[in-house]
Structure formats: structure tokens, C-alpha cells
Design a protein around this motif. Structure first.
Motif, mmCIF file in Angstrom:
data_model
loop_
_atom_site.group_PDB
_atom_site.id
_atom_site.type_symbol
_atom_site.label_atom_id
_atom_site.label_comp_id
_atom_site.label_asym_id
_atom_site.label_seq_id
_atom_site.Cartn_x
_atom_site.Cartn_y
_atom_site.Cartn_z
ATOM 1 N N VAL A 41 5.442 3.844 6.603
ATOM 2 C CA VAL A 41 4.274 3.740 5.735
ATOM 3 C C VAL A 41 4.273 4.924 4.778
ATOM 4 O O VAL A 41 3.748 5.020 3.625
ATOM 5 C CB VAL A 41 3.437 2.993 6.253
ATOM 6 C CG1 VAL A 41 2.368 3.540 5.739
ATOM 7 C CG2 VAL A 41 3.412 1.932 7.317
ATOM 8 N N ALA A 65 -2.673 9.056 6.492
ATOM 9 C CA ALA A 65 -4.131 8.500 6.037
ATOM 10 C C ALA A 65 -4.785 10.000 5.706
ATOM 11 O O ALA A 65 -4.989 10.770 5.659
ATOM 12 C CB ALA A 65 -4.631 8.307 7.410
ATOM 13 N N ILE A 108 -6.432 3.912 5.981
ATOM 14 C CA ILE A 108 -5.113 3.926 6.268
ATOM 15 C C ILE A 108 -4.118 3.271 6.210
ATOM 16 O O ILE A 108 -4.302 1.905 5.130
ATOM 17 C CB ILE A 108 -5.341 3.701 7.541
ATOM 18 C CG1 ILE A 108 -6.807 4.616 8.735
ATOM 19 C CG2 ILE A 108 -3.984 3.046 8.950
ATOM 20 C CD1 ILE A 108 -7.301 3.655 10.193
ATOM 21 N N PRO A 109 -2.903 3.732 5.156
ATOM 22 C CA PRO A 109 -2.280 2.775 4.757
ATOM 23 C C PRO A 109 -1.297 1.912 5.513
ATOM 24 O O PRO A 109 -1.849 1.376 6.622
ATOM 25 C CB PRO A 109 -0.484 4.129 4.335
ATOM 26 C CG PRO A 109 -1.051 5.200 5.083
ATOM 27 C CD PRO A 109 -2.524 5.059 5.788
ATOM 28 N N VAL A 110 -0.551 0.917 4.977
ATOM 29 C CA VAL A 110 0.373 -0.621 5.299
ATOM 30 C C VAL A 110 0.655 -0.436 4.254
ATOM 31 O O VAL A 110 0.584 -1.024 3.354
ATOM 32 C CB VAL A 110 -1.035 -1.274 5.695
ATOM 33 C CG1 VAL A 110 -0.454 -3.165 6.721
ATOM 34 C CG2 VAL A 110 -2.427 -1.332 6.134
ATOM 35 N N ALA A 111 2.487 -0.891 5.100
ATOM 36 C CA ALA A 111 3.188 -0.867 4.702
ATOM 37 C C ALA A 111 4.018 -2.276 4.948
ATOM 38 O O ALA A 111 3.926 -1.805 6.892
ATOM 39 C CB ALA A 111 3.808 -0.018 4.001
ATOM 40 N N VAL A 112 5.309 -2.927 4.762
ATOM 41 C CA VAL A 112 6.157 -3.577 5.336
ATOM 42 C C VAL A 112 7.616 -2.680 4.725
ATOM 43 O O VAL A 112 7.885 -2.447 4.095
ATOM 44 C CB VAL A 112 6.094 -4.968 4.576
ATOM 45 C CG1 VAL A 112 8.209 -5.703 5.542
ATOM 46 C CG2 VAL A 112 5.201 -6.325 4.518
ATOM 47 N N PRO A 118 5.103 -1.591 -0.092
ATOM 48 C CA PRO A 118 3.572 -0.791 0.319
ATOM 49 C C PRO A 118 2.360 -1.963 -0.014
ATOM 50 O O PRO A 118 1.947 -1.777 -0.609
ATOM 51 C CB PRO A 118 2.943 0.236 -1.046
ATOM 52 C CG PRO A 118 3.416 -0.148 -1.460
ATOM 53 C CD PRO A 118 4.974 -0.498 -1.358
ATOM 54 N N ALA A 135 -4.108 -0.684 2.169
ATOM 55 C CA ALA A 135 -5.081 0.093 3.221
ATOM 56 C C ALA A 135 -6.052 -0.024 3.832
ATOM 57 O O ALA A 135 -7.023 -1.096 3.425
ATOM 58 C CB ALA A 135 -5.172 1.326 2.208
ATOM 59 N N TYR A 136 -6.082 0.012 5.044
ATOM 60 C CA TYR A 136 -7.548 -0.102 5.740
ATOM 61 C C TYR A 136 -8.186 0.533 5.738
ATOM 62 O O TYR A 136 -8.085 2.382 5.557
ATOM 63 C CB TYR A 136 -6.954 -0.723 7.236
ATOM 64 C CG TYR A 136 -6.943 -1.363 7.847
ATOM 65 C CD1 TYR A 136 -7.534 -3.052 8.017
ATOM 66 C CD2 TYR A 136 -5.401 -1.838 8.153
ATOM 67 C CE1 TYR A 136 -6.920 -4.110 8.256
ATOM 68 C CE2 TYR A 136 -5.033 -3.097 8.367
ATOM 69 C CZ TYR A 136 -5.337 -3.942 8.815
ATOM 70 O OH TYR A 136 -4.780 -5.602 9.041
ATOM 71 N N PHE A 196 -9.880 -4.352 4.772
ATOM 72 C CA PHE A 196 -7.972 -4.672 4.611
ATOM 73 C C PHE A 196 -7.963 -4.442 2.852
ATOM 74 O O PHE A 196 -9.374 -5.002 2.474
ATOM 75 C CB PHE A 196 -6.953 -5.304 4.639
ATOM 76 C CG PHE A 196 -6.283 -5.054 4.460
ATOM 77 C CD1 PHE A 196 -5.854 -4.343 4.205
ATOM 78 C CD2 PHE A 196 -5.217 -6.063 3.408
ATOM 79 C CE1 PHE A 196 -4.097 -4.404 4.242
ATOM 80 C CE2 PHE A 196 -3.934 -6.068 2.806
ATOM 81 C CZ PHE A 196 -4.049 -4.941 3.304
ATOM 82 N N PRO A 199 -6.147 -5.041 -0.271
ATOM 83 C CA PRO A 199 -4.877 -4.836 -0.426
ATOM 84 C C PRO A 199 -4.305 -3.856 -1.998
ATOM 85 O O PRO A 199 -5.152 -4.152 -2.966
ATOM 86 C CB PRO A 199 -4.714 -6.978 -0.900
ATOM 87 C CG PRO A 199 -6.328 -7.019 -1.103
ATOM 88 C CD PRO A 199 -6.983 -5.974 -0.459
#
Length: 107
Positions: A17, A24, A33-37, A62, A65-66, A76, A78
Motif C-alpha cells: 500500500v 497514512a 488510511i490508504p487501501v490497496a489490492v 490503489p 482510503a479510509y 471509505f 473509493p
């Protein structure tokens, strides 16, 4: 060969991430807070006669982010462009399936 393999494994620890978004962040009283696969793989092999090789690859999507507000609520947010790109194969598969179903019903 084991030293080369260890070096390869260490280099792939950099994927994640933080590669897509970074750490963050605090922006306007809100913590993001970043979110990625994240997906990666590697492999290697040899023929037993001192000939060996290996390689690997990875990708990071990417997806958003939360956001944690000062009052503690979390939502969230997107990354719509990446989410739409990730949905293209699903939309294509549904389209092909529907075409087959309609063709079968007409027969």
C-alpha cells in the motif's frame, strides 16, 4: 543461488500500500488510511548444471482510503477510476453470459 533468491524476496517486500499511496496522512483534521489490492509472485529454477534463473513481478491497485474524522467516525472514499477499471472484466463476462443466454432462449 540462495543469496540471489534472498535478494529477490527482499526486493518484493517493497510492494504494498505504501508503494501506491504512501503512509497514512493527516489532512484537515482527518486521518486518511490508504487501501490497496497488492499481488506479487516470484520463482526460480535450474537444470542442475550450474544454469539457473529467476524472476518476479507485482502490481498494486490503489482502491481508495479510509477517512477517520476527529470525532472517530470512519468512511471509505473509493478511487473510482481504479474501481471502474477493475470492474471491466466482470462487466465483460456478464455481457458475454447474457448474450449466450439470449441466444439459447431464441433457439
Amino acid at each position: 543461488m540462495s543469496d540471489d533468491f534472498s535478494a529477490l524476496v527482499e526486493s518484493f517486500k517493497q510492494f504494498g500500500v505504501s508503494r501506491a499511496f504512501g503512509p497514512a496522512q493527516q489532512i484537515g483534521g482527518e486521518e486518511l488510511i490508504p487501501v490497496a489490492v497488492v499481488s506479487f509472485g516470484f520463482g526460480g529454477g535450474g537444470d542442475g548444471n550450474n544454469a539457473a534463473g529467476g524472476g518476479g513481478g507485482g502490481m498494486v491497485f490503489p482502491i481508495g482510503a479510509y477517512g477517520r474524522k476527529a470525532n472517530g467516525s470512519v468512511a471509505f472514499q473509493p478511487n473510482t477510476l481504479v474501481l471502474m477499471a477493475m470492474m471491466l472484466p466482470l462487466v465483460g463476462a456478464v455481457g458475454v453470459s447474457l448474450r449466450g443466454i439470449i441466444k439459447a432462449l431464441r433457439s
